[in-house]
Design a protein around this motif. Structure first.
Motif, mmCIF file in Angstrom:
data_model
loop_
_atom_site.group_PDB
_atom_site.id
_atom_site.type_symbol
_atom_site.label_atom_id
_atom_site.label_comp_id
_atom_site.label_asym_id
_atom_site.label_seq_id
_atom_site.Cartn_x
_atom_site.Cartn_y
_atom_site.Cartn_z
ATOM 1 N N GLY A 146 48.882 79.073 39.309
ATOM 2 C CA GLY A 146 48.266 80.354 39.036
ATOM 3 C C GLY A 146 47.581 80.423 37.681
ATOM 4 O O GLY A 146 46.805 81.334 37.418
ATOM 5 N N MET A 147 47.893 79.518 36.785
ATOM 6 C CA MET A 147 47.512 79.648 35.386
ATOM 7 C C MET A 147 46.465 78.645 34.943
ATOM 8 O O MET A 147 45.533 78.974 34.212
ATOM 9 N N ALA A 148 46.632 77.377 35.386
ATOM 10 C CA ALA A 148 45.924 76.292 34.710
ATOM 11 C C ALA A 148 44.511 76.100 35.226
ATOM 12 O O ALA A 148 44.205 76.355 36.390
ATOM 13 N N ASP A 149 43.622 75.640 34.318
ATOM 14 C CA ASP A 149 42.310 75.182 34.728
ATOM 15 C C ASP A 149 42.403 73.747 35.232
ATOM 16 O O ASP A 149 41.726 73.358 36.159
ATOM 17 N N ARG A 150 43.270 72.987 34.533
ATOM 18 C CA ARG A 150 43.475 71.609 34.961
ATOM 19 C C ARG A 150 44.959 71.295 34.975
ATOM 20 O O ARG A 150 45.731 71.885 34.222
ATOM 21 N N ILE A 151 45.362 70.348 35.825
ATOM 22 C CA ILE A 151 46.769 69.993 35.955
ATOM 23 C C ILE A 151 46.952 68.520 35.634
ATOM 24 O O ILE A 151 46.133 67.684 36.031
ATOM 25 N N VAL A 152 48.011 68.219 34.883
ATOM 26 C CA VAL A 152 48.385 66.832 34.620
ATOM 27 C C VAL A 152 49.800 66.654 35.182
ATOM 28 O O VAL A 152 50.712 67.363 34.764
ATOM 29 N N VAL A 153 49.970 65.758 36.129
ATOM 30 C CA VAL A 153 51.295 65.535 36.707
ATOM 31 C C VAL A 153 51.892 64.283 36.079
ATOM 32 O O VAL A 153 51.248 63.224 36.061
ATOM 33 N N MET A 154 53.088 64.420 35.534
ATOM 34 C CA MET A 154 53.730 63.270 34.885
ATOM 35 C C MET A 154 55.018 62.889 35.602
ATOM 36 O O MET A 154 55.685 63.714 36.214
ATOM 37 N N ARG A 155 55.340 61.601 35.506
ATOM 38 C CA ARG A 155 56.586 61.112 36.069
ATOM 39 C C ARG A 155 57.021 59.891 35.274
ATOM 40 O O ARG A 155 56.217 58.991 35.031
ATOM 41 N N HIS A 156 58.293 59.851 34.880
ATOM 42 C CA HIS A 156 58.843 58.727 34.103
ATOM 43 C C HIS A 156 57.957 58.328 32.935
ATOM 44 O O HIS A 156 57.720 57.151 32.702
ATOM 45 N N GLY A 157 57.416 59.306 32.216
ATOM 46 C CA GLY A 157 56.659 58.994 31.008
ATOM 47 C C GLY A 157 55.227 58.583 31.222
ATOM 48 O O GLY A 157 54.554 58.188 30.271
ATOM 49 N N ALA A 158 54.737 58.657 32.459
ATOM 50 C CA ALA A 158 53.345 58.271 32.688
ATOM 51 C C ALA A 158 52.646 59.368 33.479
ATOM 52 O O ALA A 158 53.265 60.126 34.227
ATOM 53 N N VAL A 159 51.316 59.456 33.303
ATOM 54 C CA VAL A 159 50.533 60.418 34.068
ATOM 55 C C VAL A 159 50.270 59.823 35.440
ATOM 56 O O VAL A 159 49.756 58.712 35.548
ATOM 57 N N VAL A 160 50.692 60.540 36.507
ATOM 58 C CA VAL A 160 50.416 59.980 37.839
ATOM 59 C C VAL A 160 49.146 60.549 38.441
ATOM 60 O O VAL A 160 48.481 59.905 39.242
ATOM 61 N N GLU A 161 48.824 61.775 38.065
ATOM 62 C CA GLU A 161 47.611 62.341 38.632
ATOM 63 C C GLU A 161 47.138 63.471 37.739
ATOM 64 O O GLU A 161 47.929 64.186 37.153
ATOM 65 N N THR A 162 45.814 63.610 37.661
ATOM 66 C CA THR A 162 45.288 64.713 36.885
ATOM 67 C C THR A 162 43.994 65.177 37.519
ATOM 68 O O THR A 162 43.275 64.395 38.132
ATOM 69 N N GLY A 163 43.740 66.476 37.399
ATOM 70 C CA GLY A 163 42.504 66.957 37.986
ATOM 71 C C GLY A 163 42.352 68.445 37.809
ATOM 72 O O GLY A 163 43.291 69.141 37.411
ATOM 73 N N GLU A 164 41.186 68.931 38.108
ATOM 74 C CA GLU A 164 40.898 70.355 38.043
ATOM 75 C C GLU A 164 41.784 71.041 39.102
ATOM 76 O O GLU A 164 41.968 70.520 40.200
ATOM 77 N N THR A 165 42.347 72.196 38.760
ATOM 78 C CA THR A 165 43.403 72.773 39.583
ATOM 79 C C THR A 165 43.026 72.919 41.061
ATOM 80 O O THR A 165 43.745 72.454 41.939
ATOM 81 N N ARG A 166 41.906 73.548 41.310
ATOM 82 C CA ARG A 166 41.557 73.813 42.693
ATOM 83 C C ARG A 166 41.369 72.502 43.465
ATOM 84 O O ARG A 166 41.823 72.360 44.593
ATOM 85 N N ARG A 167 40.739 71.526 42.810
ATOM 86 C CA ARG A 167 40.489 70.246 43.462
ATOM 87 C C ARG A 167 41.814 69.539 43.758
ATOM 88 O O ARG A 167 42.061 69.050 44.854
ATOM 89 N N LEU A 168 42.717 69.564 42.740
ATOM 90 C CA LEU A 168 43.975 68.853 42.910
ATOM 91 C C LEU A 168 44.826 69.494 44.013
ATOM 92 O O LEU A 168 45.431 68.806 44.833
#
Lengths: 274, 532, 315
Positions: free
Chosen positions: B214-236
Motif C-alpha cells: 500500500g505504501m511503496a513506490d518500489r519494493i526490495v525483497v531480501m532473504r539471508h542477507g541478499a536481495v532476491v528481487e526488486t522492482g516497481e511495486t505495481r510491476r512486482l
C-alpha cells in the motif's frame, strides 16, 4: 569468554588456596600457633618463619592458617543464614506480590538495611558480650534482606513469563511453581550473589574482630592480628602486612570467582554489588 | 544520480556474514520498502546507511548519499550528517525516547546539536514540527515527558525528531510494527504526507507485505542477507519473478481450509462478566479506585466451534483470556465450561481447568529453559487425578509430538534446540496432551514470520479435522482471524461491540468501530499471484 | 511530587518508630541491672532504690520507652550511667568528628567514582577500562581499616605529611580539622569508590544498550555527547540507590576507622560505653546511627523523584 575463564580460574585458585590452608591447619601447622617465644619475637619473614613472628614470637604463618578457619566459618555460616531465611522470604514475597505479606517482608527488609552489620554487632555485644557467634549473627542478619531482595526481584520478572502462566494453567500452586520453576531459574544468581556476600562476610568479620566485637582470644582471627599489630606497625610492618594481604587476596579471589561465575553462567545476571 | 545508492554492500560481524552484495537505490520523493523475514538483513542494511553498525562489523561496497560515500566518511562527518541529512525512525516507540527528558528538549536537541539555529528559533521549529506530526503544543506542550504519551504519540515525537532539520533521506525501521492498526494507518499516512511535502526519500524497512504494497513506490525483497528481487511495486505485484517472493506473498495471504463446525451446543458460557483492576492511589488517603478492564461481557462458544476475538491493545482481551483460564477472579458475572463454573468460591476449579489449555504468543518465553521437552509438554498432567505413567506416558508424548509435526525423538531435547515455529508446535503439543475440550490461542502466531505462520495455521486446520478442536483465537491480526475462525467477537474498551459469523462481520461490519478497524488494516491486493 | 514526598515521609516515620522499638527492647533484655552495676556489689538497698528511681528504672517498660522516645524528640537523651553527664552532650561532641568524616568520605568517594565509572564505560573493553576495572577489583577487596593502617605507615610515619592520629578540632578553623580527617576519609572513601565506580560503569553500560541511546546517535550526537546527555542522568537512578546504601557503610566504617586514627568520635564513645555497660549511651548512639541511615535513604528517595519524572506523576 577468555576474561571470564581467567577470572574464574584465578579466583577459584586463590579461594581454594585459602580453604586448603584452613583445612590443613586442623592437622598441621608449621608451628603451634599458640606457642610463645619471647626472645624470637618480631622476626621479619625468613627461612625459619616464612611470614615472621609476632610480638609474642608466635609463628605468623601458623596464625594466618588457623585464622582462615575463623574467617571462613563466620562468613560461610552468615551467608547460610542469609540464604536459608532470605531466599524463601523473597520467593514468598514475589509469589504474593502486592499482598500484605509482600509489604511486610519488604518493609522488614528496608528496616534491616538501616542496621549495618556493625550496628547490630554493637547492640548484640552490648547486651550479650563479644564473640564469634555474635559476629555471625550480626553479619547473617544483614545478609537476609540482601538475598530476599535479589530473589524477589528475579522471581518477579519470572512470574511475568509465559511458562509460569502455563504452569498456573496446569493447576500448579504458587508454592510448587516457586520450587519447581522459579528457584532453579534464580539459582545461578544466588550462587554468584552468595560468592559476593561470602567475600563481604570475610571483610565484615575482620572489621568486627579488629574493634573487638568478633572472635575473642584465644581464637585466632585476621582482624585481631591487625588490632594487635597497630601499635607496632612502625617497627615491624610485616605484622600488619601479612594479615592484611591475606584478607585482600581472599576477598579478591572470591570476587574474581564471583565475576567469572556470573559471566560463565549467564552474562546478563543482575547481581547487587554493595 | 539517485539520492541514496547502495552498491554491492557486503557486511560481516565478527566474521559472520550478514549482508551479501546488497544493491538498491532511493530517489528523492520516493518510497522504497525493504522487506523480508527475520534474519534477512533488512535492519542491518538500514543501520549501515546510518553508520551505526555494531563495533565489530566490517562493511565493503559503497553507500552513496548524494554521491558521497558514507562507508569512507569519517565518524565526525557522519555525526554531522545524521539528523541533518538522514533521519531515522525506529520500531519501538515505547523505548526510543529518553524517559527523563521532555519531548521538547529531545526534538530541539536534533536542531541544537547541529548548531542549525539559535535556541529560541529551535524552540519555534520544535513547535512547528510537533504540530506537523499531529502534536500541537496547545494540547501537547513541549514540557511533556514521554511516559505521559501513548505509543502512537511517542512515535510521532520520534518522527518529529527525525524530520526537524528536513533531512533528504528518512529511514524508517518497522515504524508501525509495535502499533495498533488504526494508529498504524495514521502513522503511515503521516510518513507518506511528509515525503510528498518535503520531497524526502523514504527507505522503509518492514516485514508486513500489506503495508509494503500500500505504501511503496518500489519494493526490495531480501532473504539471508541478499536481495532476491526488486522492482516497481505495481510491476512486482503483477509479475513476481523469484519463487521466494511468490512464497512470501502467498504465505501472507494464506487461507486455511477449516472443516465445517458441528451443530451448535454450548461449551463455554460467559455471562455478564466484569473484571476490575485496583488503581494506585492518587492521594494518600483517597479511597481505592478501580479501572474496569472487562465491562459486562457475555458470549457463548459452542462445542467444535472456532471463535475469534479481535481488538486493539488495551481493549481488555488479555484480561478476559486470563479470567476464562481461571488465573484471575472476576468481580461480576459467571464463566462456565460445560455447565460448571471456572471459579468455585475464591479458588479455581480444577475439574474445569483440566478441560482447558492455552497457547501463548512468545515462542521463547513459553517454556522453562531448564526442562526437557517431555517434561514441558506433560506439565498439564498435573491436572489429572491419575496421570499416565511409564509406557502410557511415553505413548501420550509421542502422539502429541507427532500430531504437531515433530518426532517422538524430540522429547529428550531442550527447548533451545528448536526454532520459533517448532516451539509454537511444542506449545500446541502441550495444550493437546490432556485432550482439553477448549484451547485458547492468545496471539499464538503473532510473533512468527509469515511463512512459519502459514504452516502453523495449516497445522491448526489439520488438528481441527483430527481432534474436532474447539478454540478461542485471540489476536490483533484481522487477516489471521478471518482465516481460522467461524465466528468472531470484536472488542473495544472492555465491551464486545459486535459479534457474528466471521465472513459476515468482515464483509458487512455493522458497528462503526468494526468498520474503522477493517478500513485501517492494510490489505494485500489480488494482483499477480499464481502467475508463473 | 508533594504526594510522593508525603508518602516517603510517612514511611520514614514508621521506620523510625519500629527501629526505636527494636533497639529499646533488645537493650531491655540485657541481663543485669545498670543501677547495681554503677554502685558496685556492696551498694545499700535504699541507695540502689533511690538510684533506680532517679534513672527511671522502676517504671513499667512501656512508660520508659515512651519517656526515652519523648526525651529524644526534645533533645534529651538521658544521663550516662557511668559519667553522670547528659548523653546528648556527649554525643554532640563526638558527632562533630564522625559526621564530617562520613560526609568527607562520601564526597571523596563520589568524586572519584563518577569520573572513573564514566571513563571506563566510555572505553568499554579498551585498556583504559581494563585498568579502571582492575583497580576497582583491588579496591573492593581492601579492608578499609587495614588500608588506613598502611596509609598511616606511608604518609604519617615514613613521609610525615600527616599526623598519625588524633584530631586537631575545629576551634582553629576548617583547615586543621579537615587535615586531620583527610587520611581517615581517604581510607574510608577508596574502597567505597571502587564499588561505586563499578556500579556507575555497569549502569551506564546498561543504558548504552537502550533504544533511546541509538535514537540520540541517529540525531547526530557523537558517542560522547550521547553518553553525557542521555546516559549519565539515566544511570544516576541505580547509582543513587548505592550512594544511599553506602552512607550506612561509611558511618559504620567511620566508627572502625576512628580506632585506627585515635579520633574522638562516636566509635570511641560507643566502645567505651560497651565495656562499662553504659547501655543508655549504646542505645542512643545506635538510634542515632539508624536515624541517620533512614534519613539519608529518605533523601535518596526524594533525589530519585528529582531525576526521574516518572516518579513525580505516578503514585
Amino acid at each position: 569468554m577468555s576474561g571470564a575463564r581467567r577470572n574464574l580460574v584465578l579466583g577459584g585458585a586463590l579461594s581454594a588456596l585459602v580453604v586448603l590452608a584452613a583445612l590443613v591447619s586442623f592437622v598441621w601447622t608449621p608451628y603451634d600457633h599458640t606457642a610463645l617465644d619471647i626472645p624470637g619475637k618480631l622476626q621479619p619473614p625468613g627461612p625459619e618463619h616464612w611470614l615472621g613472628t609476632d610480638h609474642f614470637g608466635r609463628d605468623m604463618l601458623s596464625m594466618i592458617m588457623v585464622g582462615a578457619r575463623t574467617s571462613i566459618a563466620v562468613a560461610l555460616v552468615a551467608v547460610g543464614i542469609g540464604i536459608t531465611l532470605g531466599v524463601p522470604l523473597g520467593l514468598a514475597a514475589a509469589a504474593l506480590k502486592g499482598s500484605w505479606l509482600d509489604e511486610v517482608i519488604m518493609r522488614g527488609n528496608d528496616l534491616i538495611f538501616a542496621f549495618p552489620s556493625l550496628v547490630i554487632a554493637i547492640l548484640i555485644t552490648a547486651v550479650f558480650g563479644a564473640g564469634a557467634v555474635n559476629a555471625i549473627i550480626a553479619i547473617g542478619i544483614f545478609n537476609i534482606p540482601v538475598f530476599a531482595r535479589i530473589t524477589r526481584g528475579a522471581a518477579l520478572s519470572l512470574w511475568q513469563r509465559e511458562f509460569i502462566l502455563a504452569a498456573r494453567v496446569s493447576g500448579k500452586s504458587a508454592a510448587r511453581i516457586s520450587a519447581e520453576h522459579i528457584l532453579p531459574n534464580v539459582a545461578n544468581l544466588l550462587i554468584v550473589q552468595g560468592t559476593i556476600q561470602f567475600s563481604l562476610g570475610i571483610l565484615a568479620e575482620a572489621g568486627l574482630s579488629y574493634v573487638g566485637l568478633g572472635a575473642q582470644p584465644p581464637t585466632p582471627s585476621w582482624g585481631r592480628m591487625l588490632a594487635d599489630a597497630q601499635t607496632m606497625v612502625s617497627i615491624a610492618p610485616h605484622l600488619a602486612l601479612v594479615p592484611g594481604i591475606a584478607i585482600v587476596l581472599t576477598v579478591l579471589g572470591l570476587n574474581l570467582m564471583g565475576d567469572g561465575l556470573r559471566d560463565w553462567l549467564d552474562p546478563r545476571l543482575r547481581v547487587a554489588r554493595t | 544520480m539517485s539520492l541514496l545508492e547502495i552498491e554491492n554492500l557486503t557486511l560481516s560481524i565478527g566474521g559472520i556474514g550478514i549482508l551479501d552484495r546488497v544493491s538498491l537505490h532511493v530517489d528523492a520523493g520516493e518510497i522504497v520498502a525493504v522487506t523480508g523475514e527475520s534474519g534477512s538483513g533488512k535492519s542491518m542494511t538500514a543501520l549501515a546507511v546510518m553508520g551505526l553498525l555494531p563495533e565489530r562489523a566490517s562493511a565493503t561496497g559503497r553507500i552513496a548519499l548524494d554521491g558521497r560515500d558514507l562507508l569512507t566518511t569519517p565518524e565526525p562527518a557522519m555525526c554531522a550528517l545524521r539528523g541533518r541529512e538522514i533521519g531515522m525512525v525506529f520500531q519501538e516507540p515505547m523505548t526510543a525516547l529518553n524517559p527523563v527528558q521532555t519531548i521538547g528538549a529531545q526534538v530541539m536537541e536534533t536542531i541544537l546539536v547541529h548548531d542549525a539555529m539559535p535556541r529560541a528559533e529551535a524552540r519555534a521549529r520544535a513547535r512547528e514540527v510537533l504540530t506537523r506530526v499531529g502534536l500541537p503544543p496547545e494540547r501537547f506542550p513541549l514540557t511533556r515527558y514521554p511516559h505521559e504519551l501513548s505509543g502512537g504519540q511517542r512515535q510521532r515525537v520520534v518522527i518529529a525528531m527525525a524530520i526537524a532539520l528536513r533531512p533528504k533521506l528518512l529511514i524508517a525501521d518497522e515504524p508501525t510494527t509495535a502499533l495498533d492498526v488504526t494508529t498504524q494507518a495514521q502513522i503511515l499516512d503521516l510518513l507518506k504526507g511528509l515525503v510528498d511535502e518535503f520531497g524526502m526519500g523514504l527507505l522503509m524497512i518492514t516485514h508486513d507485505l500489506a503495508v509494503v504494497a500500500g505504501m511503496a513506490d518500489r519494493i526490495v525483497v531480501m532473504r539471508h542477507g541478499a536481495v532476491v528481487e526488486t522492482g516497481e511495486t505495481r510491476r512486482l505485484l503483477a509479475d513476481m519473478r523469484h519463487p521466494y517472493t511468490r512464497m512470501l506473498f502467498e504465505a501472507s495471504r494464506h487461507q486455511v481450509d477449516l472443516p465445517a463446525a458441528p451443530a451448535p451446543a454450548p461449551l463455554l458460557e460467559v455471562q455478564d462478566v466484569v473484571r476490575d483492576y485496583r488503581l494506585p492511589r492518587t492521594r494518600l488517603f483517597a479511597p481505592v479506585e478501580h479501572a474496569r478492564a472487562v465491562n459486562h461481557i457475555s458470549f457463548t462458544l459452542n462445542r467444535g466451534e472456532r471463535l475469534g476475538l479481535v481488538g486493539e491493545s488495551g481493549c481488555g482481551k488479555s484480561t478476559l483470556t486470563r479470567a476464562i483460564l481461571g488465573l484471575d477472579e472476576v468481580q461480576g458475572g459467571s464463566i462456565r465450561l460445560d455447565g460448571e463454573p471456572v471459579f468455585t468460591g475464591h479458588r479455581p476449579n480444577l475439574a474445569v481447568r483440566r478441560k482447558m489449555q492455552v497457547v501463548f504468543q512468545d515462542p521463547f518465553g513459553s517454556f522453562n529453559p531448564r526442562h526437557r521437552v517431555d517434561r514441558l509438554i506433560t506439565e498439564p498432567f498435573h491436572l489429572l487425578g491419575d496421570p499416565p505413567r511409564g509406557a502410557a506416558r511415553d505413548a501420550a508424548i509421542a502422539e502429541a509430538l507427532t500430531a504437531v509435526g515433530l518426532t517422538p525423538g524430540d522429547a529428550r531435547k531442550y527447548i533451545h534446540e528448536f526454532s520459533g515455529g517448532q516451539r509454537q508446535r511444542i506449545a500446541i503439543a502441550r495444550a493437546l496432551i490432556i485432550r482439553p475440550e477448549l484451547i485458547l490461542f492468545d496471539e499464538a502466531v503473532s510473533a512468527l514470520d509469515v511463512s512459519v505462520r502459514a504452516q502453523i495455521l495449516d497445522l491448526l486446520a489439520e488438528l481441527c479435522r483430527a481432534y474436532e478442536l474447539t478454540y478461542l483465537f485471540i489476536s490483533h491480526d484481522l487477516s489471521v482471524v478471518r482465516s481460522v475462525t467461524d465466528r468472531v467477537l470484536v472488542m473495544q474498551a472492555g465491551e464486545i461491540v459486535e459479534q457474528g459469523p466471521t465472513e459476515q462481520v468482515f464483509t458487512d461490519p455493522q458497528h462503526p468501530y468494526t468498520r474503522k478497524l477493517i478500513a485501517a488494516a492494510p490489505v494485500l491486493p489480488e494482483l499477480g499471484l499464481g502467475v508463473a | 511530587m508533594l504526594r510522593y514526598s508525603l508518602k516517603r515521609l510517612l514511611s520514614l516515620l514508621v521506620s523510625l518508630a519500629v527501629a526505636s522499638l527494636v533497639i529499646f527492647f533488645v537493650v531491655e533484655v540485657a541481663p543485669g541491672d545498670p543501677a547495681s552495676f554503677m554502685l558496685g556489689v556492696n551498694a545499700q538497698p535504699d541507695t540502689l532504690a533511690a538510684l533506680r528511681a532517679e534513672l527511671g528504672l522502676d517504671l513499667p517498660k512501656w512508660q520508659r520507652y515512651l519517656a526515652w522516645v519523648g526525651g529524644m524528640l526534645t533533645g534529651d537523651f538521658g544521663t550516662s550511667y557511668t559519667y553522670r553527664t547528659p548523653v546528648a552532650q556527649m554525643i554532640a561532641d563526638r558527632l562533630w568528628v564522625s559526621l564530617p568524616l562520613a560526609l568527607y568520605a562520601l564526597t571523596l568517594s563520589t568524586l572519584i567514582a563518577f569520573p572513573a565509572g564514566i571513563y571506563a564505560a566510555a572505553r568499554r573493553g579498551k585498556p583504559g577500562d581494563m585498568a579502571v576495572m582492575g583497580a576497582t577489583q583491588l579496591g573492593v577487596a581492601l579492608p578499609n581499616f587495614w588500608f588506613a593502617m598502611m596509609m598511616v605507615l606511608v604518609f604519617a610515619i615514613n613521609l610525615r605529611w600527616f599526623s598519625a592520629g588524633g584530631f586537631a578540632g575545629w576551634q582553629d578553623g576548617l583547615l586543621p580539622g579537615l587535615k586531620s580527617l583527610t587520611l581517615p576519609a581517604i581510607s574510608l572513601a577508596l574502597p567505597q569508590a571502587a564499588i561505586l565506580a563499578r556500579v556507575m560503569r555497569s549502569a551506564l553500560l546498561d543504558i548504552l544498550g537502550e533504544d533511546f541511546m541509538r535514537t540520540a546517535r541517529a540525531k547526530g550526537l557523537t558517542r560522547r555527547q550521547a553518553l553525557w546527555r542521555h546516559g549519565v542522568r539515566n544511570a544516576l537512578i541505580p547509582v543513587l540507590t548505592i550512594i544511599g546504601l553506602q552512607f550506612s557503610f561509611l558511618l559504620a566504617g567511620a566508627i572502625i576507622i576512628e580506632q585506627v586514627f585515635y579520633l574522638p568520635g562516636l566509635g570511641r564513645l560507643v566502645f567505651r560505653a560497651i565495656s562499662s555497660r553504659d547501655l543508655i549511651v549504646v542505645e542512643s548512639v545506635v538510634m542515632l546511627l539508624v536515624f541517620a541511615v533512614i534519613v539519608v535513604n529518605f533523601a535518596v528517595d526524594l533525589a530519585y523523584a528529582a531525576v526521574d519524572p516518572r516518579l513525580r506523576t505516578r503514585t
